[in-house]
Design a protein around this motif. Sequence first.
Motif, PDB file in Angstrom:
ATOM      1  N   LYS A 221       0.830  -1.203   0.000  1.00 52.06           N
ATOM      2  CA  LYS A 221       0.000   0.000   0.000  1.00 52.06           C
ATOM      3  C   LYS A 221       0.866   1.254   0.000  1.00 52.06           C
ATOM      4  O   LYS A 221       0.534   2.250  -0.642  1.00 52.06           O
ATOM      5  N   LYS A 222       1.980   1.184   0.718  1.00 46.97           N
ATOM      6  CA  LYS A 222       2.897   2.313   0.734  1.00 46.97           C
ATOM      7  C   LYS A 222       3.435   2.595  -0.665  1.00 46.97           C
ATOM      8  O   LYS A 222       3.527   3.753  -1.093  1.00 46.97           O
ATOM      9  N   GLU A 223       3.761   1.513  -1.379  1.00 52.21           N
ATOM     10  CA  GLU A 223       4.269   1.668  -2.741  1.00 52.21           C
ATOM     11  C   GLU A 223       3.201   2.281  -3.642  1.00 52.21           C
ATOM     12  O   GLU A 223       3.482   3.143  -4.481  1.00 52.21           O
ATOM     13  N   GLN A 224       1.925   1.831  -3.460  1.00 49.17           N
ATOM     14  CA  GLN A 224       0.835   2.384  -4.253  1.00 49.17           C
ATOM     15  C   GLN A 224       0.660   3.879  -3.977  1.00 49.17           C
ATOM     16  O   GLN A 224       0.461   4.677  -4.896  1.00 49.17           O
ATOM     17  N   LEU A 225       0.733   4.244  -2.672  1.00 50.83           N
ATOM     18  CA  LEU A 225       0.598   5.648  -2.307  1.00 50.83           C
ATOM     19  C   LEU A 225       1.736   6.488  -2.879  1.00 50.83           C
ATOM     20  O   LEU A 225       1.531   7.622  -3.315  1.00 50.83           O
ATOM     21  N   GLU A 226       2.945   5.908  -2.859  1.00 47.12           N
ATOM     22  CA  GLU A 226       4.085   6.636  -3.421  1.00 47.12           C
ATOM     23  C   GLU A 226       3.910   6.850  -4.913  1.00 47.12           C
ATOM     24  O   GLU A 226       4.226   7.924  -5.434  1.00 47.12           O
ATOM     25  N   ASN A 227       3.373   5.824  -5.616  1.00 50.23           N
ATOM     26  CA  ASN A 227       3.122   5.971  -7.050  1.00 50.23           C
ATOM     27  C   ASN A 227       2.043   7.021  -7.305  1.00 50.23           C
ATOM     28  O   ASN A 227       2.151   7.827  -8.231  1.00 50.23           O
ATOM     29  N   LEU A 228       0.986   6.985  -6.440  1.00 48.58           N
ATOM     30  CA  LEU A 228      -0.088   7.949  -6.575  1.00 48.58           C
ATOM     31  C   LEU A 228       0.421   9.366  -6.319  1.00 48.58           C
ATOM     32  O   LEU A 228       0.070  10.308  -7.038  1.00 48.58           O
ATOM     33  N   ASN A 229       1.257   9.496  -5.302  1.00 50.10           N
ATOM     34  CA  ASN A 229       1.827  10.803  -4.982  1.00 50.10           C
ATOM     35  C   ASN A 229       2.724  11.300  -6.107  1.00 50.10           C
ATOM     36  O   ASN A 229       2.720  12.486  -6.448  1.00 50.10           O
ATOM     37  N   ARG A 230       3.479  10.362  -6.669  1.00 52.14           N
ATOM     38  CA  ARG A 230       4.357  10.723  -7.784  1.00 52.14           C
ATOM     39  C   ARG A 230       3.528  11.235  -8.968  1.00 52.14           C
ATOM     40  O   ARG A 230       3.849  12.241  -9.606  1.00 52.14           O
ATOM     41  N   SER A 231       2.416  10.520  -9.234  1.00 56.89           N
ATOM     42  CA  SER A 231       1.529  10.926 -10.331  1.00 56.89           C
ATOM     43  C   SER A 231       0.902  12.285 -10.045  1.00 56.89           C
ATOM     44  O   SER A 231       0.786  13.140 -10.930  1.00 56.89           O
ATOM     45  N   PHE A 232       0.513  12.487  -8.774  1.00 56.69           N
ATOM     46  CA  PHE A 232      -0.103  13.755  -8.382  1.00 56.69           C
ATOM     47  C   PHE A 232       0.883  14.915  -8.568  1.00 56.69           C
ATOM     48  O   PHE A 232       0.510  15.986  -9.058  1.00 56.69           O
ATOM     49  N   LEU A 233       2.141  14.676  -8.170  1.00 61.36           N
ATOM     50  CA  LEU A 233       3.156  15.719  -8.336  1.00 61.36           C
ATOM     51  C   LEU A 233       3.386  16.045  -9.811  1.00 61.36           C
ATOM     52  O   LEU A 233       3.594  17.203 -10.177  1.00 61.36           O
ATOM     53  N   GLU A 234       3.313  15.013 -10.648  1.00 61.30           N
ATOM     54  CA  GLU A 234       3.472  15.237 -12.089  1.00 61.30           C
ATOM     55  C   GLU A 234       2.334  16.102 -12.623  1.00 61.30           C
ATOM     56  O   GLU A 234       2.546  17.010 -13.436  1.00 61.30           O
TER      57      GLU A 234
END
Length: 705
Positions: free
Chosen positions: A446-459
Motif C-alpha cells: 500500500k505504501k508503494e501504491q501511495l508513493e506511485n499515486l503521490n508521484r503521479s499527483f506531483l506530475e
Amino acid sequence: MNPILGLTAFSIGTLIVLLLIVYIKDMVRFIFTVQDFFKNFLSIDKSSSDFTSGLFNYMIQAIRVHFRAELSMMFFIDSNHCGLRYFSITEGKMKFLRDSMDLTDFDVDDTLRRQIMTGDLRIIRTIYPHVFYKGFSRYKNILKKALVIPIVQDKVPVAFFIICFPNVVNYLRAWKMDIFYKKQLNNIILDMISVGRTREQNIFSIMMENIRDYAFITADNSMKITTWNKGSELMFGYDSNEMIGRKFEFLISEESLEDFERAVNISMRKEETKMKILILDYNKTNLTCEILLKQIKMNDTVMGFYILIKDVSKDEVLKNNMKNKSIINRSIVENARDGIILLNRDDKIIYFNERLKNIAEANIAFLGMDIANVFSRQYNTEIKKKIDELKKNKIDFNFIDVNIGEFWYNIRFFPIKSDEGGYQGVIIFFIDNTIRMKTRKELEEKKEQLENLNRSFLEHLNAARLMQKNLVPKTLPKNKHIRFESIYYLSDEIGGDFFYVEELKIERTNFYLVLVADVSGHGVAASMFSVLVKDTYNDFKKSCRTKEDLVPSEFLKVFNKKIVELDIEMKKFITVFFSIIDTTNKKVMFSSAGHPSMVAIRNSDMIQFYGIKNSPPIGVFENYAYKDDSMEIESGDKLLFYTDGLLEVFASEDSYVSYFNNFILQNKGLSIAQIKAEMDKQIAVVFEKTHFYQDDITVILCQVL
C-alpha cells in the motif's frame, strides 16, 4: 681571647644557624604541606567523595593533622548568625569533648567580630559560656596553647578556626605559620570553602536527580547517615529529614544486624565490601538488599563510607518460586504455541518441545544434534551467526525474522549464564509471526501504491503549474504613453491566480485591458478555472468592436453566468478586478467582483483606493448585476492591481492592511520598477522564514507617462 667566651659565641652562633635552618625548613614544609592538602581536597570529587560534608570533614581533619593539633573546629558565619559546623578531635586528652560539641547557632555582634578578627581566645567564653567552656577550663594549659584563625573575605569574616595544641612546640610552629603566612592560608581556606559550597550545590543536586533506582547513602565512621538521596527515599519510604543524623543500623533487620556489623569491621580493613542483608522499610517490611560498602578515604585516613543499596527482593522471590514451586513446568513448555530449543555451551540440543518438530517438519529425535544440522543451510547460517554474537558480544538478547515454508517466525535468542556470568548455553524461541509479516507486506504494498499515486499527483501539479504560467503574458505593453511591471509567484500547492494585460486598438484609440483574478482554493482544479477565466476574457475581447462595447461589468456578468451554469459539485468562487485604461482621454473604467481595491498613487503623492463596494465574487449569485465606475488620471499617476496573496506578505499581528498601507506610503515616490524591486525583497524575506508560498502572489504595476 678567652677560650670559654669563644666557645660560647660559637655555640650560640651554631644554635642560631640551626634555628634558622629549622625555621626555613618549617616554612618550606608548611608551604608544600598546605599545597598538598589543598590538592588532595580538590581531588576528592574525582577520587571518592561526592558530598560536601565529606569535603569539609576532610578539611578540618587535615588542618588538625598538618598543624599537629589536639582539636580543630570550623565555624561558619552567615549574616548575623554563626555556628560550629565541623570539628576533629584526637583520641587524646580532649576526646571527652566529642559528645559536648554544641551545634546550635548563636548571634554575632560587634564584640564577637572583634574577637574573631584579633584572634582573641576569650571568644571561647563568649560562644560557650556553659558546658563547653567548663570542659576547656579543666585543661587551662591546653586552652593557652590555642589559636583563633579568622578567614576573611572583602574585610569581612566568613569563617574561623579554633585550633588547640598538645604542647608548646606545636603551638609555636603553628603560631609562626599563622603570623608569616596568614594571607596565603586565608586565601587557600577561602578557595576550599568556595569549592565545597560549589560541590554541595552541583554534585548533590546531580546525585539526587539521577540516582533513583539505587539507594545511595554516605555515613561517617560511626555509621551516622550524612546524605540520603531520592533513590533511598523511594526504596525505604523515609525522607532525608528523617534519616540524616541517624545511625544506619536503624534500618537493618535484627536477624541481619550481626552480619552487617561484621561487614563494617571488614570494611575498615578492606577498601570495599559486598553483602546481602535484610533491611526494613517504612512499613517494617523486610527487603532483601545487596549492599556495597566503600571507604571514603583521604591520605590513608578513613573518613566514612559510601553505601550503595539495590533492592533484589523480587529477584529472590522469583528464584525461590523457580526452585520450590516450578512455575514454568514441563507441561506448559510442551504445550506452548511457540517452538522451544535449549542448547548447551557447545550448541548441542539438550531439549526441544513438540511444536519445534512441526516447525522443522521432521519427526526425529534432535537430542544431541548440533543446531547447525536441524534446518536448511540458509537458516542454519543465520541462526549460528546470532548465537555467536551472543557469545562474543556478551549481549542479553538477539533475534532474526525467517520465512520457513508458508510461515514467518521471529526467532529470539536468550543466553543462559552462570552465577559468575559465564556463558552456559542458549534458549531459542520460534514465535509464529506470519500474520504480522503478512500485514507488514500488505502495508509495504500500500505504501508503494501511495508513493506511485503521490508521484503521479506531483506530475499533474507540475503540469498544471506549467500550464498556468503559460496562460499569463510573457511581455507587457510599453510605450511613450504607459508602462507596466508584473510580479507573479505560484504557491507550492498551485492556486488560481490569473492576470492579463493587453493593448486593444478600437476606432484609432489605444485602450489597455488589465484583468486580475483569483480562484478560491488550491490545486489542479483551481488552475483549471484559470483556463476558463482566459477563455471568457478572449470571447469578451473579440466582442468589443466599438468603444461602447468596452464595459468591464459586462465581462463580469457573462463570466458569472458561465460559472453558475456549470453547476459543479465542487463549488468555486472567483474574485476579479477588470479595468480598461484610456490614455488618450486620461480615464480608467473598472468593475470588481469581490476583489481587493485598486491603489492609485497620484502624481501629487496622494494615495487613493478604488473598488466596487459590496460586490460579490463570481459564482456566488445567479444573474447578479455588477456595476462600473471610473476615475480620471494624469501623467505621473501610478496604479497598483493585486490579489490577496500580496496582503499576506505584509501580514502582522495587528493588521496586514495597515502594514501594506505603510509600505505604499514609504515607497510612493519611487518608479514602478523600483516599487517592484522593494516588493520582491519583502516577498523574499517571508519566503526565507517559511520556505514556501502559502498563496499565489500577483501584482500589476502601471505608470501613466
